[in-house]
Motif scaffolding. Structure first.
Motif, PDB file in Angstrom:
ATOM      1  N   PRO A 105       0.819  -1.226   0.000  1.00  0.00           N
ATOM      2  CA  PRO A 105       0.000   0.000   0.000  1.00  0.00           C
ATOM      3  C   PRO A 105       0.846   1.266   0.000  1.00  0.00           C
ATOM      4  O   PRO A 105       0.465   2.274  -0.593  1.00  0.00           O
ATOM      5  N   ARG A 106       1.998   1.204   0.632  1.00  0.00           N
ATOM      6  CA  ARG A 106       2.882   2.378   0.679  1.00  0.00           C
ATOM      7  C   ARG A 106       3.369   2.749  -0.723  1.00  0.00           C
ATOM      8  O   ARG A 106       3.366   3.926  -1.102  1.00  0.00           O
ATOM      9  N   LEU A 107       3.768   1.730  -1.505  1.00  0.00           N
ATOM     10  CA  LEU A 107       4.225   2.011  -2.867  1.00  0.00           C
ATOM     11  C   LEU A 107       3.081   2.519  -3.733  1.00  0.00           C
ATOM     12  O   LEU A 107       3.272   3.395  -4.579  1.00  0.00           O
ATOM     13  N   LYS A 108       1.880   1.991  -3.513  1.00  0.00           N
ATOM     14  CA  LYS A 108       0.719   2.486  -4.260  1.00  0.00           C
ATOM     15  C   LYS A 108       0.465   3.958  -3.954  1.00  0.00           C
ATOM     16  O   LYS A 108       0.120   4.746  -4.852  1.00  0.00           O
ATOM     17  N   ARG A 109       0.676   4.365  -2.720  1.00  0.00           N
ATOM     18  CA  ARG A 109       0.503   5.787  -2.368  1.00  0.00           C
ATOM     19  C   ARG A 109       1.561   6.653  -3.042  1.00  0.00           C
ATOM     20  O   ARG A 109       1.293   7.812  -3.376  1.00  0.00           O
ATOM     21  N   VAL A 110       2.751   6.094  -3.237  1.00  0.00           N
ATOM     22  CA  VAL A 110       3.782   6.834  -3.982  1.00  0.00           C
ATOM     23  C   VAL A 110       3.315   7.082  -5.411  1.00  0.00           C
ATOM     24  O   VAL A 110       3.441   8.191  -5.943  1.00  0.00           O
ATOM     25  N   LEU A 111       2.758   6.052  -6.050  1.00  0.00           N
ATOM     26  CA  LEU A 111       2.231   6.215  -7.406  1.00  0.00           C
ATOM     27  C   LEU A 111       1.159   7.295  -7.451  1.00  0.00           C
ATOM     28  O   LEU A 111       1.157   8.162  -8.330  1.00  0.00           O
ATOM     29  N   ASP A 112       0.238   7.220  -6.509  1.00  0.00           N
ATOM     30  CA  ASP A 112      -0.893   8.153  -6.515  1.00  0.00           C
ATOM     31  C   ASP A 112      -0.461   9.587  -6.237  1.00  0.00           C
ATOM     32  O   ASP A 112      -1.184  10.530  -6.570  1.00  0.00           O
ATOM     33  N   ALA A 113       0.717   9.757  -5.630  1.00  0.00           N
ATOM     34  CA  ALA A 113       1.210  11.112  -5.354  1.00  0.00           C
ATOM     35  C   ALA A 113       1.618  11.842  -6.632  1.00  0.00           C
ATOM     36  O   ALA A 113       1.668  13.076  -6.655  1.00  0.00           O
ATOM     37  N   PHE A 114       1.898  11.090  -7.708  1.00  0.00           N
ATOM     38  CA  PHE A 114       2.204  11.706  -9.003  1.00  0.00           C
ATOM     39  C   PHE A 114       0.883  12.052  -9.688  1.00  0.00           C
ATOM     40  O   PHE A 114       0.405  11.325 -10.550  1.00  0.00           O
ATOM     41  N   GLU A 115       0.315  13.186  -9.323  1.00  0.00           N
ATOM     42  CA  GLU A 115      -1.023  13.513  -9.804  1.00  0.00           C
ATOM     43  C   GLU A 115      -1.062  13.744 -11.308  1.00  0.00           C
ATOM     44  O   GLU A 115      -2.001  13.318 -11.992  1.00  0.00           O
ATOM     45  N   TYR A 116      -0.036  14.412 -11.848  1.00  0.00           N
ATOM     46  CA  TYR A 116      -0.031  14.755 -13.274  1.00  0.00           C
ATOM     47  C   TYR A 116       1.035  13.999 -14.061  1.00  0.00           C
ATOM     48  O   TYR A 116       1.239  14.275 -15.240  1.00  0.00           O
ATOM     49  N   SER A 117       1.705  13.073 -13.418  1.00  0.00           N
ATOM     50  CA  SER A 117       2.756  12.294 -14.074  1.00  0.00           C
ATOM     51  C   SER A 117       2.342  10.831 -14.134  1.00  0.00           C
ATOM     52  O   SER A 117       2.209  10.190 -13.087  1.00  0.00           O
ATOM     53  N   PRO A 118       2.115  10.300 -15.335  1.00  0.00           N
ATOM     54  CA  PRO A 118       1.807   8.864 -15.430  1.00  0.00           C
ATOM     55  C   PRO A 118       2.924   8.037 -14.801  1.00  0.00           C
ATOM     56  O   PRO A 118       4.111   8.303 -15.016  1.00  0.00           O
ATOM     57  N   ALA A 119       2.547   7.036 -14.007  1.00  0.00           N
ATOM     58  CA  ALA A 119       3.536   6.175 -13.357  1.00  0.00           C
ATOM     59  C   ALA A 119       2.986   4.757 -13.283  1.00  0.00           C
ATOM     60  O   ALA A 119       1.806   4.551 -13.011  1.00  0.00           O
ATOM     61  N   ILE A 120       3.860   3.795 -13.553  1.00  0.00           N
ATOM     62  CA  ILE A 120       3.466   2.381 -13.489  1.00  0.00           C
ATOM     63  C   ILE A 120       4.540   1.588 -12.749  1.00  0.00           C
ATOM     64  O   ILE A 120       5.694   2.020 -12.639  1.00  0.00           O
ATOM     65  N   VAL A 121       4.154   0.433 -12.246  1.00  0.00           N
ATOM     66  CA  VAL A 121       5.094  -0.516 -11.651  1.00  0.00           C
ATOM     67  C   VAL A 121       5.013  -1.801 -12.465  1.00  0.00           C
ATOM     68  O   VAL A 121       3.918  -2.318 -12.724  1.00  0.00           O
ATOM     69  N   LYS A 122       6.170  -2.320 -12.881  1.00  0.00           N
ATOM     70  CA  LYS A 122       6.205  -3.521 -13.714  1.00  0.00           C
ATOM     71  C   LYS A 122       7.128  -4.563 -13.111  1.00  0.00           C
ATOM     72  O   LYS A 122       8.016  -4.250 -12.319  1.00  0.00           O
TER      73      LYS A 122
END
Length: 259
Positions: A105-122
């Motif tokens: 969940p912590r890493l997911k919150r990091v992703l969501d913090a990029f409001e205007y920057s697309p971000a993915i984890v692969k």
């Protein structure tokens, strides 16, 4: 302190940190904290005598198999296991592919913090296991894809509307396949990709042709140009990062490169 002495001290320290009761052992008649040597040996499936020698620095260099058993028996994290190898053998463990277990969940919150920057984890096999709202809006709405289709190569080669968005699809195709080959090799997953390559090759002869060229390259950063159906031409800069402590995961963040 010599490497052998450091290795022995590390074993003793990790053993002392384990809770006997939590691991199913009795807490009675213990003069020191942690597990007894024979209990660690039992958990690690090695002889008590051999483990005692290792703690005393008398056993010589243990094999990789023994180190892996010790890491499991002592409940070591991946960085702690790497450190155990460095102390015992002077090099990190051989890379072996491990299927991803998802993200925290912590890493997911990091992703969501990029409001205007697309971000993915692969993963090393380029399965997309997490993304933010910006990625869904700009790159692909991954929610609309079946879980087994959330793979960058499958999207690039088998999704017509994504192909139409690429300004130079042929260049992109060669680039992603070469970078994919580098990732799976580095992750020790060369044997695991046989079924994947066979499946994707049957669906896309173009992929098979690019794959058979055997090109390989690193793709830590670069520029991506998209003809987005809603807003027109978009140019993005991207950077890739390994998630600390999770060698099975990579983070890619995209930022606008023009006004």
């Amino acid at each position: 302190m010599t490497s052998a002495a450091s290795f022995s001290a590390y074993l003793r320290d990790r053993r002392a940190r384990l809770d006997p009761v939590a691991l199913g052992f009795s807490a009675t008649r213990r003069r020191t904290p942690g597990l007894r040597r024979e209990e660690v040996a039992q958990r690690s499936n090695i002889s008590p005598t051999w483990y005692t020698w290792l703690e005393q620095g008398r056993g010589g260099a243990p094999s990789s198999d023994v180190l892996d058993r010790l890491a499991k028996g002592l409940l070591l994290t991946e960085p702690e296991r790497d450190h155990l190898y460095m102390l015992a053998l002077g090099h990190p463990p051989e890379v072996k592919y491990r299927a991803s277990e998802g993200i925290t969940p912590r890493l997911k919150r990091v992703l969501d913090a990029f409001e205007y920057s697309p971000a993915i984890v692969k993963t090393p096999l380029w399965d997309i296991v997490a993304w933010n709202k910006a990625a869904a809006a700009v790159l692909t709405n991954y929610d609309e894809l079946a879980p087994d289709q959330r793979n960058i190569l499958k999207i690039v080669f088998c999704t017509p509307h994504i192909r139409q968005m690429q300004v130079d699809w042929a260049l992109l195709a060669r680039s992603v396949v070469a970078a994919f080959r580098a990732d799976v090799s580095r992750a020790g997953a060369s044997t695991e990709i046989h079924e994947f390559v066979t499946e994707l090759g049957a669906r896309s002869p173009e992929f098979l042709g690019v794959w058979q060229s055997n090109d390989i390259q690193q793709q830590g950063e670069g520029t991506k140009r998209l003809q987005h159906p809603a807003v027109g031409l978009i140019e993005l800069e991207y950077s890739g990062f390994t998630v600390e402590g999770r060698s099975d995961l990579g983070l890619i963040v995209y930022n606008p490169s023009t006004d």
